[in-house]
Design a protein around this motif. Structure first.
Motif, mmCIF file in Angstrom:
data_model
loop_
_atom_site.group_PDB
_atom_site.id
_atom_site.type_symbol
_atom_site.label_atom_id
_atom_site.label_comp_id
_atom_site.label_asym_id
_atom_site.label_seq_id
_atom_site.Cartn_x
_atom_site.Cartn_y
_atom_site.Cartn_z
ATOM 1 N N HIS A 27 2.651 -17.446 14.389
ATOM 2 C CA HIS A 27 1.777 -18.099 13.400
ATOM 3 C C HIS A 27 2.610 -19.077 12.560
ATOM 4 C CE1 HIS A 27 0.173 -14.020 14.217
ATOM 5 N NE2 HIS A 27 -0.976 -14.642 14.269
ATOM 6 N N PRO A 28 3.208 -20.079 13.183
ATOM 7 C CA PRO A 28 4.105 -20.979 12.447
ATOM 8 C C PRO A 28 3.374 -21.728 11.340
ATOM 9 C CG PRO A 28 3.557 -21.901 14.596
ATOM 10 C CD PRO A 28 3.039 -20.502 14.589
ATOM 11 N N GLY A 29 4.037 -21.838 10.193
ATOM 12 C CA GLY A 29 3.478 -22.585 9.076
ATOM 13 C C GLY A 29 2.499 -21.809 8.220
ATOM 14 N N ARG A 30 2.059 -20.663 8.694
ATOM 15 C CA ARG A 30 1.059 -19.894 7.951
ATOM 16 C C ARG A 30 1.751 -18.987 6.927
ATOM 17 N NH1 ARG A 30 -3.664 -17.344 11.456
ATOM 18 N NH2 ARG A 30 -3.576 -19.517 12.168
ATOM 19 N N VAL A 31 1.204 -18.943 5.717
ATOM 20 C CA VAL A 31 1.779 -18.116 4.651
ATOM 21 C C VAL A 31 1.191 -16.712 4.724
ATOM 22 C CG1 VAL A 31 2.098 -17.842 2.165
ATOM 23 C CG2 VAL A 31 2.088 -20.137 3.182
ATOM 24 N N PHE A 32 2.084 -15.711 4.716
ATOM 25 C CA PHE A 32 1.642 -14.310 4.756
ATOM 26 C C PHE A 32 2.100 -13.593 3.498
ATOM 27 C CE2 PHE A 32 1.781 -15.414 9.266
ATOM 28 C CZ PHE A 32 0.549 -14.932 9.690
ATOM 29 N N SER A 33 1.171 -12.874 2.875
ATOM 30 C CA SER A 33 1.523 -12.055 1.719
ATOM 31 C C SER A 33 2.332 -10.851 2.182
ATOM 32 C CB SER A 33 0.256 -11.577 1.004
ATOM 33 O OG SER A 33 -0.455 -10.665 1.844
ATOM 34 N N ARG A 34 2.992 -10.191 1.249
ATOM 35 C CA ARG A 34 3.749 -8.981 1.581
ATOM 36 C C ARG A 34 2.817 -7.906 2.139
ATOM 37 N NH1 ARG A 34 5.785 -11.662 -2.513
ATOM 38 N NH2 ARG A 34 8.048 -11.843 -2.783
ATOM 39 N N GLU A 35 1.610 -7.793 1.554
ATOM 40 C CA GLU A 35 0.645 -6.805 2.035
ATOM 41 C C GLU A 35 0.248 -7.087 3.491
ATOM 42 O OE1 GLU A 35 0.104 -7.094 -2.426
ATOM 43 O OE2 GLU A 35 0.349 -8.503 -0.772
ATOM 44 N N ARG A 36 0.017 -8.365 3.786
ATOM 45 C CA ARG A 36 -0.390 -8.739 5.144
ATOM 46 C C ARG A 36 0.743 -8.466 6.134
ATOM 47 N NH1 ARG A 36 -3.984 -12.648 7.271
ATOM 48 N NH2 ARG A 36 -4.159 -12.158 9.496
ATOM 49 N N LEU A 37 1.970 -8.760 5.732
ATOM 50 C CA LEU A 37 3.114 -8.501 6.608
ATOM 51 C C LEU A 37 3.288 -7.005 6.852
ATOM 52 C CD1 LEU A 37 5.683 -11.113 5.266
ATOM 53 C CD2 LEU A 37 4.612 -11.101 7.526
ATOM 54 N N LEU A 38 3.104 -6.199 5.809
ATOM 55 C CA LEU A 38 3.183 -4.742 5.978
ATOM 56 C C LEU A 38 2.171 -4.278 7.010
ATOM 57 C CD1 LEU A 38 3.645 -2.997 2.495
ATOM 58 C CD2 LEU A 38 5.173 -2.904 4.469
ATOM 59 N N ASP A 39 0.966 -4.795 6.900
ATOM 60 C CA ASP A 39 -0.114 -4.393 7.793
ATOM 61 C C ASP A 39 0.162 -4.839 9.234
ATOM 62 O OD1 ASP A 39 -2.692 -3.260 8.272
ATOM 63 O OD2 ASP A 39 -3.484 -5.283 8.440
ATOM 64 N N SER A 40 0.640 -6.086 9.399
ATOM 65 C CA SER A 40 0.825 -6.650 10.741
ATOM 66 C C SER A 40 2.097 -6.168 11.424
ATOM 67 C CB SER A 40 0.848 -8.183 10.655
ATOM 68 O OG SER A 40 -0.343 -8.678 10.114
ATOM 69 N N VAL A 41 3.161 -5.981 10.669
ATOM 70 C CA VAL A 41 4.472 -5.674 11.266
ATOM 71 C C VAL A 41 4.781 -4.178 11.239
ATOM 72 C CG1 VAL A 41 6.957 -6.115 11.112
ATOM 73 C CG2 VAL A 41 5.327 -7.970 10.691
ATOM 74 N N TRP A 42 4.403 -3.521 10.145
ATOM 75 C CA TRP A 42 4.704 -2.092 10.041
ATOM 76 C C TRP A 42 3.535 -1.220 10.491
ATOM 77 C CZ3 TRP A 42 7.362 -5.538 7.132
ATOM 78 C CH2 TRP A 42 8.732 -5.324 6.950
ATOM 79 N N GLY A 43 2.307 -1.747 10.400
ATOM 80 C CA GLY A 43 1.141 -0.979 10.843
ATOM 81 C C GLY A 43 0.321 -0.451 9.683
ATOM 82 N N HIS A 44 -0.916 -0.103 9.991
ATOM 83 C CA HIS A 44 -1.879 0.318 8.967
ATOM 84 C C HIS A 44 -1.432 1.564 8.217
ATOM 85 C CE1 HIS A 44 -5.027 -2.494 10.221
ATOM 86 N NE2 HIS A 44 -4.636 -2.245 11.464
ATOM 87 N N ASP A 45 -0.739 2.462 8.892
ATOM 88 C CA ASP A 45 -0.418 3.750 8.285
ATOM 89 C C ASP A 45 0.943 3.795 7.605
ATOM 90 O OD1 ASP A 45 -2.841 4.742 9.307
ATOM 91 O OD2 ASP A 45 -1.890 5.143 11.240
ATOM 92 N N ALA A 46 1.587 2.636 7.528
ATOM 93 C CA ALA A 46 2.945 2.619 6.977
ATOM 94 C C ALA A 46 2.927 2.919 5.477
ATOM 95 C CB ALA A 46 3.597 1.262 7.230
ATOM 96 N N ASP A 47 3.677 3.926 5.091
ATOM 97 C CA ASP A 47 3.800 4.284 3.676
ATOM 98 C C ASP A 47 5.093 3.664 3.162
ATOM 99 O OD1 ASP A 47 3.483 5.398 1.206
ATOM 100 O OD2 ASP A 47 4.179 7.390 1.798
ATOM 101 N N ILE A 48 5.055 2.362 2.950
ATOM 102 C CA ILE A 48 6.259 1.607 2.615
ATOM 103 C C ILE A 48 5.973 0.751 1.386
ATOM 104 C CG2 ILE A 48 7.882 -0.172 3.434
ATOM 105 C CD1 ILE A 48 7.303 0.762 6.264
ATOM 106 N N GLU A 49 6.961 0.627 0.500
ATOM 107 C CA GLU A 49 6.783 -0.191 -0.697
ATOM 108 C C GLU A 49 6.865 -1.671 -0.337
ATOM 109 O OE1 GLU A 49 9.443 0.844 -3.797
ATOM 110 O OE2 GLU A 49 8.985 2.992 -3.702
ATOM 111 N N LEU A 50 6.184 -2.487 -1.132
ATOM 112 C CA LEU A 50 6.160 -3.922 -0.864
ATOM 113 C C LEU A 50 7.556 -4.539 -0.898
ATOM 114 C CD1 LEU A 50 3.013 -5.188 -2.829
ATOM 115 C CD2 LEU A 50 3.280 -4.893 -0.369
ATOM 116 N N ARG A 51 8.422 -4.029 -1.755
ATOM 117 C CA ARG A 51 9.750 -4.639 -1.856
ATOM 118 C C ARG A 51 10.563 -4.435 -0.583
ATOM 119 N NH1 ARG A 51 12.058 -0.748 -6.666
ATOM 120 N NH2 ARG A 51 11.940 1.239 -5.543
ATOM 121 N N THR A 52 10.150 -3.455 0.249
ATOM 122 C CA THR A 52 10.815 -3.274 1.538
ATOM 123 C C THR A 52 10.673 -4.540 2.382
ATOM 124 O OG1 THR A 52 10.306 -0.916 1.505
ATOM 125 C CG2 THR A 52 10.893 -1.857 3.634
#
Length: 234
Positions: free
Chosen positions: A172-197
């Motif tokens: 998705h070149p050029g597209r801006v992703f929020s930290r929440e969106r990146l957590l969801d897309s890269v770590w998965g829906h069930d990831a219990d991870i802090e945004l600063r990670t």
């Protein structure tokens, strides 16, 4: 890569832009058919359905919007992905294109390399076998099968999370992703991870791909997130 990555129908009546795009996509091993006429585009698509259509909104004669509408009505092309090329940046126009049946849109002016990457991302989403697993953006290359990354030909060692992050950005070149969106897309829906990670892994990714004084192509967008954006730095 053996064999073409897919058949691409380019409907663009700006001769200079069409020539540039044909060159870029041919170099990326696409089988490119090009016309600047909407009626001819429909005939070509019916005779030999493409794997993806790049369709300019403002072509002469039959409008790009009408071509898109008719492609969606034709049994041979009703499921073929369509990316609209448009100088119209207003949200209402983009919505009209998507409602007519387009899968994605790219607003002019755009980088041909980013358009190649966008086409690859759409093909991976709808027809994975066609798209291959080689991603390129600027001087970055990612091989999803071999799990290898190169920048300007130099191997870049990445951990698994950084690799997934980079792959997501390159799809998705050029597209801006929020930290929440990146957590969801890269770590998965069930990831219990802090945004600063996310920030930590972005920093690691930056350190790896920007080593040896290379330009930073990960853009931080204040209060919004991150994007893969060369921005003319190369």
């Amino acid at each position: 890569m053996s064999g073409p990555r897919g058949k691409l129908l380019l409907v663009e009546d700006d001769a200079a832009l069409a020539e540039l795009l044909v060159w870029h996509f041919s170099r990326e091993n696409f089988d490119v058919w090009q016309t600047g006429d909407g009626e001819e585009a429909l005939l070509l698509a019916q005779e030999s359905p493409p794997d993806i259509v790049l369709l300019d909104w403002m072509i002469e004669g039959l409008s790009g919007l009408e071509v898109c509408r008719r492609l969606r009505r034709m049994p041979a092309t009703q499921n073929v992905p369509i990316i609209m090329l448009t100088a119209r940046g207003e949200e209402e126009d983009r919505v009209r294109g998507l409602e007519t049946g387009a899968d994605d849109y790219v607003t002019k002016p755009f980088s041909p390399r980013e358009l190649v990457a966008r086409v690859g991302a759409v093909l991976r989403r709808v027809r994975p076998a066609l798209a291959g697993q080689q991603l390129t953006y600027a001087d970055l290359e990612l091989d999803a099968v071999a799990h290898k990354v190169r920048r300007a030909g130099t191997p870049i060692p990445l951990g698994p999370t950084e690799f997934r992050l980079l792959r997501h950005f390159m799809e998705h070149p050029g597209r801006v992703f929020s930290r929440e969106r990146l957590l969801d897309s890269v770590w998965g829906h069930d990831a219990d991870i802090e945004l600063r990670t996310v920030d930590v892994h972005i920093r690691r990714l930056r350190q790896a791909i920007n080593a040896e004084g290379r330009p930073d192509i990960i853009r931080t967008v204040r209060s919004a997130g991150y994007a893969l954006d060369a921005g003319g730095k190369l």
